[in-house]
Write a protein that holds these residues in place. Sequence first.
Motif, PDB file in Angstrom:
ATOM      1  N   SER A 405       0.823  -1.213   0.000  1.00 22.12           N
ATOM      2  CA  SER A 405       0.000   0.000   0.000  1.00 22.12           C
ATOM      3  C   SER A 405       0.859   1.267   0.000  1.00 22.12           C
ATOM      4  O   SER A 405       0.423   2.316  -0.472  1.00 22.12           O
ATOM      5  CB  SER A 405      -0.970  -0.016   1.178  1.00 22.12           C
ATOM      6  N   ASP A 406       2.120   1.201   0.480  1.00 19.29           N
ATOM      7  CA  ASP A 406       3.012   2.368   0.416  1.00 19.29           C
ATOM      8  C   ASP A 406       3.278   2.721  -1.049  1.00 19.29           C
ATOM      9  O   ASP A 406       3.327   3.887  -1.423  1.00 19.29           O
ATOM     10  CB  ASP A 406       4.363   2.071   1.089  1.00 19.29           C
ATOM     11  N   TYR A 407       3.450   1.671  -1.867  1.00 18.30           N
ATOM     12  CA  TYR A 407       3.698   1.913  -3.302  1.00 18.30           C
ATOM     13  C   TYR A 407       2.443   2.493  -3.955  1.00 18.30           C
ATOM     14  O   TYR A 407       2.514   3.346  -4.828  1.00 18.30           O
ATOM     15  CB  TYR A 407       4.117   0.609  -3.997  1.00 18.30           C
ATOM     16  N   GLU A 408       1.305   2.018  -3.496  1.00 23.46           N
ATOM     17  CA  GLU A 408       0.033   2.480  -4.063  1.00 23.46           C
ATOM     18  C   GLU A 408      -0.139   3.987  -3.809  1.00 23.46           C
ATOM     19  O   GLU A 408      -0.517   4.748  -4.708  1.00 23.46           O
ATOM     20  CB  GLU A 408      -1.111   1.685  -3.442  1.00 23.46           C
ATOM     21  N   VAL A 409       0.167   4.387  -2.580  1.00 25.94           N
ATOM     22  CA  VAL A 409      -0.003   5.795  -2.188  1.00 25.94           C
ATOM     23  C   VAL A 409       0.839   6.709  -3.079  1.00 25.94           C
ATOM     24  O   VAL A 409       0.417   7.812  -3.443  1.00 25.94           O
ATOM     25  CB  VAL A 409       0.372   5.962  -0.690  1.00 25.94           C
ATOM     26  N   ILE A 410       2.015   6.246  -3.448  1.00 27.35           N
ATOM     27  CA  ILE A 410       2.894   7.065  -4.300  1.00 27.35           C
ATOM     28  C   ILE A 410       2.463   6.988  -5.761  1.00 27.35           C
ATOM     29  O   ILE A 410       2.549   7.963  -6.510  1.00 27.35           O
ATOM     30  CB  ILE A 410       4.364   6.546  -4.195  1.00 27.35           C
ATOM     31  N   THR A 411       1.993   5.821  -6.170  1.00 24.81           N
ATOM     32  CA  THR A 411       1.754   5.579  -7.596  1.00 24.81           C
ATOM     33  C   THR A 411       0.479   6.251  -8.114  1.00 24.81           C
ATOM     34  O   THR A 411       0.460   6.774  -9.234  1.00 24.81           O
ATOM     35  CB  THR A 411       1.698   4.050  -7.859  1.00 24.81           C
ATOM     36  N   LYS A 412      -0.566   6.209  -7.314  1.00 25.18           N
ATOM     37  CA  LYS A 412      -1.850   6.745  -7.807  1.00 25.18           C
ATOM     38  C   LYS A 412      -1.730   8.210  -8.234  1.00 25.18           C
ATOM     39  O   LYS A 412      -2.153   8.562  -9.345  1.00 25.18           O
ATOM     40  CB  LYS A 412      -2.938   6.536  -6.762  1.00 25.18           C
ATOM     41  N   PRO A 413      -1.170   9.096  -7.395  1.00 26.98           N
ATOM     42  CA  PRO A 413      -1.036  10.493  -7.833  1.00 26.98           C
ATOM     43  C   PRO A 413      -0.139  10.627  -9.070  1.00 26.98           C
ATOM     44  O   PRO A 413      -0.382  11.457  -9.944  1.00 26.98           O
ATOM     45  CB  PRO A 413      -0.371  11.193  -6.633  1.00 26.98           C
ATOM     46  N   PHE A 414       0.879   9.745  -9.157  1.00 24.17           N
ATOM     47  CA  PHE A 414       1.775   9.793 -10.314  1.00 24.17           C
ATOM     48  C   PHE A 414       0.984   9.535 -11.598  1.00 24.17           C
ATOM     49  O   PHE A 414       1.125  10.239 -12.600  1.00 24.17           O
ATOM     50  CB  PHE A 414       2.885   8.745 -10.129  1.00 24.17           C
TER      51      PHE A 414
END
Length: 468
Positions: A405-414
């Motif tokens: 989920s840490d990766y998700e938090v960064i990836t979605k806005p990207f």
Amino acid sequence: MAITRFAPSPTGYLHIGGLRTALYSYLWARKTNGEFKLRIEDTDTQRNNESAMKAILDAFDWVGLNYDSEVEYQSKRLEIYQKYIDQLLEEGKAYNCYMSKDELDALRQKQMDNKQTPRYDGTWRPEEGKVLPSIPEDVEPVIRIKSPDDGIITFIDGVKSIMNFDSSEVDDFVISRSNGMPTYNFVVAIDDALMNMTDIIRGDDHLTNTAKQIVIYESLGFNVPKFYHVPMINNPQGKKLSKRDGAMDVMDYKKLGYLPEALLNFLVRLGWSNGDQEIFTMNEMLELFNPENINKSASSYNEEKLLWLNSHYIKNVTNTRLSKELEFFGCHLKGHDKKEMLLDLCKERAQTLVELDEAIKKIVEVPNEYEKKGAKKFVKEQTPKILKYYLNTLEENVGKLNIASDYEVITKPFIEEFGLKFPQLFQPIRLALTGSTQAPSVYDLMAILGFDEVKCRINKALDVNFNK
Ligand code: GLU
């Protein structure tokens, strides 16, 4: 308190039908606080084989069916059998038969020509007032038991209810061969009686043997145990199970990546049921199994069900257990710092340990090539640029990247910022990380591999433009 046994002949591997009767015997003994014994029936010296003997013991070990006391080998009990043969001869309940093989063949042929069931005709059976033929010099005798010449042989089978055999169906069968070796039906009856068996659970291919064994019990005044004859396992077409259908060595199931609890659960249900319950832990089997409830009709082997059970157990056993089982397939996860995550992810989809091993290797091993079709479809002109920006973004946040989920938090806005569709980013990443577009969730993959490895694999793929 039931005393049961499993009594395989080591002439071939242990197949699942055998393991099923072993399991039923085991459950019944353990449930009733009785005893479960293993007896190797190795008196047929011509057909025995060492590796089959070992395969049987290995299979028991693998599935964890433990037996009480030492394994009994019939080959070590020959003196005992001889004692009972002598006793029967002395009491006039058995006799020497000097019929040669040619004579026997001729007799059988004549009976078949007359549409009769082949049976020994009693030529050498002593009767009051009967004159026996003179003893030939060149024939070593066999010993035959005197079977009742009229009436019926009867027993109550726990599965099939009352069984009646007309005594004409049981001839004076051989109990000791001309080489002095006692025969199967004789030694089974002696051993089951001397080992105090109370319940014999075995395949219904033994039904006619049971009639013969009862003749022996009665001749020697032994108590007749309770019998349960279990119907066969057929293939889905209702025919005899062949090797291709699953009648394999039990140890082949290990090689195919089945867990022993899945196989036992599968087998307990092949011929027995408790309502519509499908999943049985060993404790539940022990609590619920009763041989009186064994099905009366043959069961049908269903590979899909076995796979379904196996995936259930793969998901439900501990990861420690899974990583231990995986070592058999050359997959060593001990030092892997994300072992838990890796197993949690891969076990969700694996039906066998072989599939689990493959799924793990696909993640752990750096890909050497990239699926051509996927690369053509998803790697576009702007892909290298997107991936570089993405790596930069991850790097800026590297301290916060631990779980998926840490990766998700960064990836979605990207994705939003660059106006991308998910596959435009995710499929090239999947390809770079595993060589395939069929891999599991990208967030999970990245969390397992960690930022440094993700960067390394993506750069490696970019270096060759996903073309290798
Ligand atoms: N030895 C026999 C066999 O392997 C089984 C004997 C029995 O269960 O009575 O078929």
